[in-house]
Motif scaffolding. Structure first.
Motif, PDB file in Angstrom:
ATOM      1  N   GLU A 178      -0.034   4.832  -1.593  1.00  9.36           N
ATOM      2  CA  GLU A 178      -1.478   4.963  -1.765  1.00  9.36           C
ATOM      3  C   GLU A 178      -1.991   6.165  -0.967  1.00  9.36           C
ATOM      4  OE1 GLU A 178      -3.665   3.393  -3.619  1.00  9.36           O
ATOM      5  OE2 GLU A 178      -2.246   1.936  -4.457  1.00  9.36           O
ATOM      6  N   LEU A 189      -9.076   4.067   1.835  1.00  7.51           N
ATOM      7  CA  LEU A 189      -8.244   4.220   0.643  1.00  7.51           C
ATOM      8  C   LEU A 189      -9.021   5.012  -0.412  1.00  7.51           C
ATOM      9  CD1 LEU A 189      -6.799   0.608   0.466  1.00  7.51           C
ATOM     10  CD2 LEU A 189      -5.422   2.697   0.620  1.00  7.51           C
ATOM     11  N   THR A 228      -8.224  -0.393  -5.366  1.00  7.69           N
ATOM     12  CA  THR A 228      -7.346  -0.834  -4.280  1.00  7.69           C
ATOM     13  C   THR A 228      -8.148  -1.105  -3.018  1.00  7.69           C
ATOM     14  OG1 THR A 228      -5.580   0.548  -5.202  1.00  7.69           O
ATOM     15  CG2 THR A 228      -5.263  -0.281  -2.973  1.00  7.69           C
ATOM     16  N   ALA A 229      -9.149  -0.245  -2.773  1.00 11.91           N
ATOM     17  CA  ALA A 229      -9.997  -0.415  -1.596  1.00 11.91           C
ATOM     18  C   ALA A 229     -10.768  -1.738  -1.662  1.00 11.91           C
ATOM     19  CB  ALA A 229     -10.970   0.755  -1.485  1.00 11.91           C
ATOM     20  N   ILE A 270      -4.859   8.219   1.081  1.00 11.25           N
ATOM     21  CA  ILE A 270      -5.929   7.815   2.002  1.00 11.25           C
ATOM     22  C   ILE A 270      -6.623   9.046   2.562  1.00 11.25           C
ATOM     23  CG2 ILE A 270      -4.724   5.700   2.625  1.00 11.25           C
ATOM     24  CD1 ILE A 270      -4.921   8.484   5.179  1.00 11.25           C
ATOM     25  N   LEU A 284       0.812  -1.220   0.000  1.00 12.48           N
ATOM     26  CA  LEU A 284       0.000   0.000   0.000  1.00 12.48           C
ATOM     27  C   LEU A 284       0.846   1.272   0.000  1.00 12.48           C
ATOM     28  CD1 LEU A 284      -2.708  -1.063   2.614  1.00 12.48           C
ATOM     29  CD2 LEU A 284      -2.926  -1.063   0.125  1.00 12.48           C
ATOM     30  N   PHE A 290      -7.961   0.283   8.966  1.00  9.92           N
ATOM     31  CA  PHE A 290      -8.791   0.402   7.772  1.00  9.92           C
ATOM     32  C   PHE A 290     -10.233   0.011   8.091  1.00  9.92           C
ATOM     33  CE2 PHE A 290      -4.615   0.144   5.846  1.00  9.92           C
ATOM     34  CZ  PHE A 290      -4.692   1.152   4.894  1.00  9.92           C
TER      35      PHE A 290
END
Length: 279
Positions: A6, A49, A54-55, A8, A3, A43
């Motif tokens: 990434e 995300l 990706t989420a 967020i 990750l 998470f």
């Protein structure tokens, strides 16, 4: 899942970028600060995300992990319950000495041979004399640690040809000294029925021995007799070796494990059978 880099959104700290990650933590860089969070627990609770693909991928991983953790927790709980059961059993053994011959072996008549594997219970017969004549026999030694061994021979066969047809553990609530009807019911989970071919190989007198007359193979009279705990373990061990169906082998092993637990026997140190036919 990697990750790093990434983007967020944190519920409190706002937008950020993941700059470091290991098996337990992620590090996120916000506008004016860098913070570390527990991975993956953060998470879904505090962190989202920004990239939807990706989420979704992370959600699948987290769902799988959650299922695995639930299964692990169930296993821990089952092990905990089993340990508690074993502790209670050990305490019971300390307080209640187990008789070395608290198993029961039946001589089944023709009708019983036809019905026993449907009813899974056997009648002890009636008292033949004395003030209790005509009343059901009370098998006072039989209790929750007992197995009922089922045997028979044809009228024209010698006693040495007596076969073991199957066996069952006695119902977990049964106590012979309190039973009035003479019926000995089975445990719902521990029952074994042998095929005719298997029974031919399981001769009763390979296990039973009269220590005063080791070569004698004589039943005399009576519907049942008591049987040694170790002999029953020997029978179960030989049944396991005899079976070829994997499911039946597994069931027989569970039976032996339960039997040894209930009778304080070491299932890894069961001596070889040494009954009258082996003398």
């Amino acid at each position: 899942m990697n990750l790093i880099n990434e983007e967020i959104t944190h519920k409190v700290f706002g937008e950020g970028n993941i700059v470091d990650q290991d098996a337990s933590f992620i590090t996120i860089e916000f506008n004016n600060d860098t913070k570390k969070f527990v991975y993956p627990n953060a998470f879904g609770k505090f962190i989202t995300l920004n990239d939807q693909n990706t989420a979704k991928s992370l959600k699948k991983i987290l769902s799988k992990r959650e299922i695995e953790e639930e299964a692990l927790e169930r296993k821990r709980q089952e092990e905990k319950e089993q340990q508690a059961l074993e502790r209670r059993h050990r305490e019971k053994l300390k307080n209640n000495r187990i008789h070395e011959s608290s198993q029961i072996v039946f001589w089944l008549d023709e009708e019983e041979q036809q019905n026993v594997f449907t009813d899974w219970q056997v009648f002890t017969g009636k008292v033949q004399s004395g003030k209790s004549k005509g009343q059901p026999n009370r098998a006072t030694r039989v209790s929750t640690n007992s197995a009922g061994l089922l045997t028979a021979r044809e009228p024209d066969q010698a006693e040495t040809e007596r076969r073991i047809l199957g066996l069952y553990m006695v119902n977990e609530t049964f106590a012979g000294n309190l039973s009035d009807d003479g019926m000995i019911p089975s445990h719902a989970a521990f029952r074994i029925e042998l095929t005719d071919q298997e029974a031919e190989k399981m001769l009763f007198w390979n296990y039973y021995i009269n220590k005063s007359y080791p070569n004698r193979t004589k039943w005399n009279s009576g519907k049942y007799r008591y049987f040694d705990n170790v002999w029953t373990a020997q029978i179960l061990k030989d049944i396991i070796a005899l079976k070829t169906d994997e499911a039946q082998i597994k069931e027989s092993k569970k039976f032996l494990e339960y039997f040894c637990q209930m009778n304080a026997l070491d299932m890894n140190n069961i001596p070889e059978a040494n009954g009258a036919l082996k003398q």
